[in-house]
Design an enzyme around this catalytic site. Structure first.
Site, PDB file in Angstrom:
ATOM      1  N   ASP A 173      12.703 -13.316   6.733  1.00  0.00           N
ATOM      2  CA  ASP A 173      11.994 -13.829   7.896  1.00  0.00           C
ATOM      3  C   ASP A 173      10.951 -14.821   7.366  1.00  0.00           C
ATOM      4  OD1 ASP A 173      11.068 -13.977  10.607  1.00  0.00           O
ATOM      5  OD2 ASP A 173       9.436 -12.623  10.065  1.00  0.00           O
ATOM      6  N   ASP A 194       7.722 -16.342   9.419  1.00  0.00           N
ATOM      7  CA  ASP A 194       6.340 -16.217   9.863  1.00  0.00           C
ATOM      8  C   ASP A 194       5.769 -14.835   9.536  1.00  0.00           C
ATOM      9  OD1 ASP A 194       6.584 -18.778  10.918  1.00  0.00           O
ATOM     10  OD2 ASP A 194       7.268 -18.033  12.860  1.00  0.00           O
TER      11      ASP A 194
END
Length: 228
Positions: A10, A12
């Site tokens: 991922d 953020d």
């Protein structure tokens, strides 16, 4: 049979210590591209839905891309270059780069899998040294006489929640792979990524919030506080 090892990240709050879409909105608002008060009101409402797991991702992407749709390709690309220089590159931390590079040196395929759109995230993935990006893809105006630029509509399956599992499966299929021929490690901070965390061979709760941290502890998943 030797399984191809794949490291999925991922973006953020996982590889970077901030939300790139939120930061981009703040950056463009500071440029006068949006009304500051109204943008903040709507953005905060969408973020609350995201945290609660109730986000309408199509509505959010229309909102988040409205400024670049309105300003067009030339101004938007130039603004993003400034965003990279003034915000993103200052926020990338050495320990994130070292983690990515460790997987690459081990021969793993490294992929960023994000629910933020491709316009915002492609240059960020590149800055992290990652060429493979699964992000929310944006429809372009390809009609005769069209702009060729983004319309604000999502193209295909959004890489959000269960959609991340679908998009990774599509990515594998394009390379002649499937879940049975690979070993996947997935790093994420978010409960929204639970479907892919559960699908991965090795889930790693990375900089997790309290809810994901508690779940990871309950299930015996590795917890990595990358930015501690």
């Amino acid at each position: 049979m030797t399984l191809q090892r794949i490291a999925l990240f991922d973006l953020d709050h996982t590889l970077i210590p901030f939300d790139s879409d939120y930061a981009w909105g703040e950056f463009t608002t500071a440029r006068g591209w949006t009304d500051a008060n109204e943008f903040k009101r709507q953005n905060d409402a969408f973020y609350a839905h995201y945290k609660a797991g109730t986000l309408d991702v199509h509505a959010y992407v229309r909102f988040a891309t409205a400024a670049i749709v309105r300003h067009g390709a030339t101004d938007s690309i130039a603004a993003h270059a400034d965003f990279m220089r003034d915000t993103v590159l200052k926020g990338i931390q050495s320990q994130a780069l070292e983690l990515v590079q460790a997987h690459q040196k081990a021969g793993d395929l490294v992929v960023v899998v994000t629910a933020t759109n491709e316009f915002v995230t492609r240059p960020i993935a590149t800055a992290l040294g990652v060429q493979e990006l699964i992000a929310i893809e944006l429809e372009r105006d390809t009609a005769p006489g069209g702009t060729g630029w983004y319309t604000g509509t999502i193209a295909g399956v959004p890489s959000f929640r269960e959609g991340k599992v679908v998009r990774v499966a599509q990515w594998l299929q394009q390379r002649g792979l499937d879940w049975g021929t690979v070993h996947t490690t997935f790093y994420s901070d978010s409960m929204n990524d639970l479907p892919l965390l559960e699908r991965a061979n090795t889930p790693v709760a990375t900089n997790p919030d309290a809810t994901l941290r508690a779940l990871a502890q309950e299930r015996g998943w590795r917890i990595l506080d990358l930015f501690a």
